[in-house]
Design a protein around this motif. Structure first.
Motif, PDB file in Angstrom:
ATOM      1  N   MET A 174       0.968  -1.198   0.246  1.00 30.93           N
ATOM      2  CA  MET A 174      -0.464  -0.407  -0.015  1.00 30.93           C
ATOM      3  C   MET A 174       0.704   0.928  -0.792  1.00 30.93           C
ATOM      4  O   MET A 174       0.565   2.449  -1.119  1.00 30.93           O
ATOM      5  N   VAL A 175       2.013   1.353   0.796  1.00 35.57           N
ATOM      6  CA  VAL A 175       2.875   2.591   0.948  1.00 35.57           C
ATOM      7  C   VAL A 175       3.726   2.663  -0.506  1.00 35.57           C
ATOM      8  O   VAL A 175       3.709   3.592  -0.802  1.00 35.57           O
ATOM      9  N   ILE A 176       3.318   2.046  -0.809  1.00 36.35           N
ATOM     10  CA  ILE A 176       3.994   1.933  -2.471  1.00 36.35           C
ATOM     11  C   ILE A 176       3.587   2.101  -3.550  1.00 36.35           C
ATOM     12  O   ILE A 176       3.924   3.144  -4.023  1.00 36.35           O
ATOM     13  N   SER A 177       2.903   1.325  -3.592  1.00 33.06           N
ATOM     14  CA  SER A 177       1.509   2.274  -4.208  1.00 33.06           C
ATOM     15  C   SER A 177       1.386   3.396  -4.376  1.00 33.06           C
ATOM     16  O   SER A 177       0.881   4.229  -4.821  1.00 33.06           O
ATOM     17  N   ILE A 178       0.938   4.218  -3.162  1.00 30.14           N
ATOM     18  CA  ILE A 178       0.262   5.173  -2.741  1.00 30.14           C
ATOM     19  C   ILE A 178       2.228   6.253  -3.194  1.00 30.14           C
ATOM     20  O   ILE A 178       1.683   7.173  -3.447  1.00 30.14           O
ATOM     21  N   ALA A 179       2.655   5.746  -2.900  1.00 28.05           N
ATOM     22  CA  ALA A 179       4.598   6.924  -3.370  1.00 28.05           C
ATOM     23  C   ALA A 179       4.519   6.408  -4.580  1.00 28.05           C
ATOM     24  O   ALA A 179       5.241   7.962  -5.099  1.00 28.05           O
ATOM     25  N   GLU A 180       4.316   5.575  -5.264  1.00 28.41           N
ATOM     26  CA  GLU A 180       4.203   5.578  -6.574  1.00 28.41           C
ATOM     27  C   GLU A 180       2.908   6.274  -7.851  1.00 28.41           C
ATOM     28  O   GLU A 180       3.379   7.014  -8.453  1.00 28.41           O
ATOM     29  N   ARG A 181       1.993   6.312  -7.400  1.00 31.61           N
ATOM     30  CA  ARG A 181       0.898   7.256  -7.269  1.00 31.61           C
ATOM     31  C   ARG A 181       0.568   8.489  -6.888  1.00 31.61           C
ATOM     32  O   ARG A 181       0.955   9.014  -7.642  1.00 31.61           O
ATOM     33  N   ALA A 182       2.131   8.829  -6.586  1.00 30.18           N
ATOM     34  CA  ALA A 182       2.269  10.227  -5.926  1.00 30.18           C
ATOM     35  C   ALA A 182       3.628  10.843  -6.644  1.00 30.18           C
ATOM     36  O   ALA A 182       3.163  11.744  -7.840  1.00 30.18           O
ATOM     37  N   ILE A 183       3.778   9.779  -6.887  1.00 27.12           N
ATOM     38  CA  ILE A 183       5.623  10.608  -7.616  1.00 27.12           C
ATOM     39  C   ILE A 183       4.885  10.798  -9.197  1.00 27.12           C
ATOM     40  O   ILE A 183       5.062  11.559 -10.194  1.00 27.12           O
TER      41      ILE A 183
END
Length: 89
Positions: free
Chosen positions: A5-14
């Motif tokens: 979840m953290v990786i997907s949130i950060a990926e979408r933010a980038i």
């Protein structure tokens, strides 16, 4: 909250940052390249000549791309707030 979840949130933010800033950076790059070519062909080495057209071009681009940029950021923020319970709990 899992690591995925953290990786997907950060990926979408980038991705949102890149999509939001991309058009402005591209316009500044093209404008700077055109001004540099103009300066090289005319042998004008004035430093302020490089900045003023880029500032004007980016301001015009903000007028055109501003609504798109704001909608991308607000959609991401809205998605974060809607899924906040899922992220925390």
């Amino acid at each position: 909250m899992t690591h995925e979840m953290v990786i997907s949130i950060a990926e979408r933010a980038i991705f949102v940052v890149l999509v939001t800033s991309g058009p402005l950076l591209l316009i500044a790059l093209v404008t700077g390249l055109l001004v540099s070519i103009f300066q090289a062909t005319t042998s004008i080495q004035e430093q302020t000549l490089a900045f003023v057209p880029k500032i004007v071009a980016v301001l015009v681009a903000i007028v055109f791309f501003g609504p798109f940029m704001i909608s991308q950021m607000t959609n991401y923020f809205h998605d974060i707030l809607n899924n906040l319970v899922r992220y925390i709990g």
